[in-house]
Enzyme design. Structure first.
Site, PDB file in Angstrom:
ATOM      1  N   PRO A   2      47.622  -8.411  16.359  1.00 15.21           N
ATOM      2  CA  PRO A   2      48.788  -7.562  16.636  1.00 15.21           C
ATOM      3  C   PRO A   2      49.617  -8.139  17.780  1.00 15.21           C
ATOM      4  O   PRO A   2      49.081  -8.525  18.813  1.00 15.21           O
ATOM      5  CB  PRO A   2      48.152  -6.221  17.035  1.00 15.21           C
ATOM      6  CG  PRO A   2      46.790  -6.253  16.438  1.00 15.21           C
ATOM      7  CD  PRO A   2      46.362  -7.687  16.471  1.00 15.21           C
ATOM      8  N   GLU A   3      50.916  -8.213  17.559  1.00 14.96           N
ATOM      9  CA  GLU A   3      51.824  -8.689  18.593  1.00 14.96           C
ATOM     10  C   GLU A   3      52.579  -7.499  19.170  1.00 14.96           C
ATOM     11  O   GLU A   3      52.264  -6.344  18.858  1.00 14.96           O
ATOM     12  CB  GLU A   3      52.766  -9.739  18.003  1.00 14.96           C
ATOM     13  CG  GLU A   3      52.023 -10.959  17.438  1.00 14.96           C
ATOM     14  CD  GLU A   3      52.946 -12.014  16.858  1.00 14.96           C
ATOM     15  OE1 GLU A   3      54.092 -12.146  17.347  1.00 14.96           O
ATOM     16  OE2 GLU A   3      52.533 -12.712  15.912  1.00 14.96           O
ATOM     17  N   HIS A  93      31.225  -1.212  12.388  1.00 15.03           N
ATOM     18  CA  HIS A  93      32.099  -1.955  13.298  1.00 15.03           C
ATOM     19  C   HIS A  93      32.803  -1.058  14.314  1.00 15.03           C
ATOM     20  O   HIS A  93      33.766  -1.493  14.953  1.00 15.03           O
ATOM     21  CB  HIS A  93      33.150  -2.778  12.531  1.00 15.03           C
ATOM     22  CG  HIS A  93      32.566  -3.711  11.516  1.00 15.03           C
ATOM     23  ND1 HIS A  93      31.632  -4.672  11.852  1.00 15.03           N
ATOM     24  CD2 HIS A  93      32.771  -3.812  10.172  1.00 15.03           C
ATOM     25  CE1 HIS A  93      31.304  -5.344  10.753  1.00 15.03           C
ATOM     26  NE2 HIS A  93      31.963  -4.838   9.732  1.00 15.03           N
ATOM     27  N   ARG A 112      35.614  -8.277  14.402  1.00 16.05           N
ATOM     28  CA  ARG A 112      35.258  -9.550  15.040  1.00 16.05           C
ATOM     29  C   ARG A 112      34.717  -9.398  16.458  1.00 16.05           C
ATOM     30  O   ARG A 112      34.262 -10.368  17.057  1.00 16.05           O
ATOM     31  CB  ARG A 112      36.475 -10.483  15.044  1.00 16.05           C
ATOM     32  CG  ARG A 112      36.980 -10.821  13.648  1.00 16.05           C
ATOM     33  CD  ARG A 112      37.908 -12.007  13.700  1.00 16.05           C
ATOM     34  NE  ARG A 112      38.472 -12.319  12.392  1.00 16.05           N
ATOM     35  CZ  ARG A 112      39.207 -13.396  12.140  1.00 16.05           C
ATOM     36  NH1 ARG A 112      39.454 -14.266  13.105  1.00 16.05           N
ATOM     37  NH2 ARG A 112      39.701 -13.605  10.933  1.00 16.05           N
TER      38      ARG A 112
END
Length: 276
Positions: A2-3, A93, A112
């Site tokens: 995400p930016e 997760h 991740r």
């Protein structure tokens, strides 16, 4: 990853769900996400009875404003926040759970496990890592032409690499750098210190314009960062070069090319962004 536009969208969505909620307890299932304080039990203890008063953004970071602390969260590649009722099963997760006194939970999910959280006393958040290393946000008053020109004149790196440097300007990532340079008609392999004042001005204006449009459309990669919000960022329908290799340029019809610049996949129009 995400930016800035995606994090801004996440921030705005979270504000509707978590403001004025009081944390009853915190559960941490993957301690490596917590970077400050070092003691996980202290992290959990300090957050008890803290109310979330607001949610802010700096670059790609989310800032949860609590009564006495700022929780600085970086989503990295796959981090997501969801709000659930406590009775709903915890999904795989899910690594950090903030349980509220009203029976809801804010859950942090990260496939991740690259995300980070720093709990910092309020007022010190910009004096300590990671925020003290960031350059101005593109929308900050400090992001002036004079500042930007001076920074770029001091580095011989490719302009693509300079724009990805969060100490120069915070929030730009691979997608929006490619789109910015296309809009500014600048080749990504031009050396930053060799850019003209006009080129730097075009890059600055293009970055702000691209980010504003992306925020308006909900970003490019946002899908369901908060439970029950099935919204998908729509800016991918407005991309001119990123991910468009082999397709015709919207401006001149030339085939979009993909190359490696500064170790990152980079998309350009070889005509609109000629390399001197």
């Amino acid at each position: 990853m995400p930016e800035l536009p995606e994090v801004e969208t996440i921030k705005n969505t979270l504000k509707r769900f978590v403001i004025n909620k009081t944390i009853e307890k915190v559960s941490v299932y993957w301690p490596n996400i917590i970077k400050l304080p070092d003691d996980i039990e202290q992290f959990k203890f300090l957050l008890q009875k803290q109310m979330i008063n607001d949610v802010h953004r700096k670059g790609k970071f989310l800032l949860f404003e609590l009564d006495d602390y700022i929780l600085v969260s970086h989503l990295r590649m796959e981090g997501k926040y969801h709000v659930f009722q406590k009775t709903e099963p915890i999904k795989k997760h899910t690594h950090v759970v903030f349980s509220f006194t009203n029976g809801q939970e804010l859950r942090y999910n990260d496939v991740r496990k690259f995300g980070t959280m720093h709990l910092i006393p309020k007022g010190q958040e910009f004096k300590r890592k990671p925020l003290n290393q960031l350059g101005p946000d593109p929308f900050d008053e400090q992001f002036t032409f004079a500042y930007f020109y001076e920074k770029l004149q001091k580095t011989s790196r490719f302009i693509k690499a300079a724009l990805l440097d969060q100490t120069i300007v915070a929030g730009l990532g691979n997608i929006y750098v490619d789109e910015t340079l296309f809009k500014a008609r600048v080749h990504p392999m031009k050396r930053a210190h060799q850019l003209t004042a006009d080129e730097i001005k075009r890059i600055q204006q293009a970055a702000i314009a691209v980010l504003k449009e992306a925020i308006k459309l909900g970003g490019t990669t946002v899908r369901s960062y908060v439970n029950s919000q099935g919204d998908m960022g729509m800016f991918q329908q407005r991309l001119f070069v990123y991910g468009k290799e082999g397709q015709a340029c919207h401006t001149c019809g030339t085939e979009i090319e993909k190359m490696k610049v500064a170790g990152r996949g980079t998309h350009i129009c070889p005509i609109c962004q000629k390399q001197d």
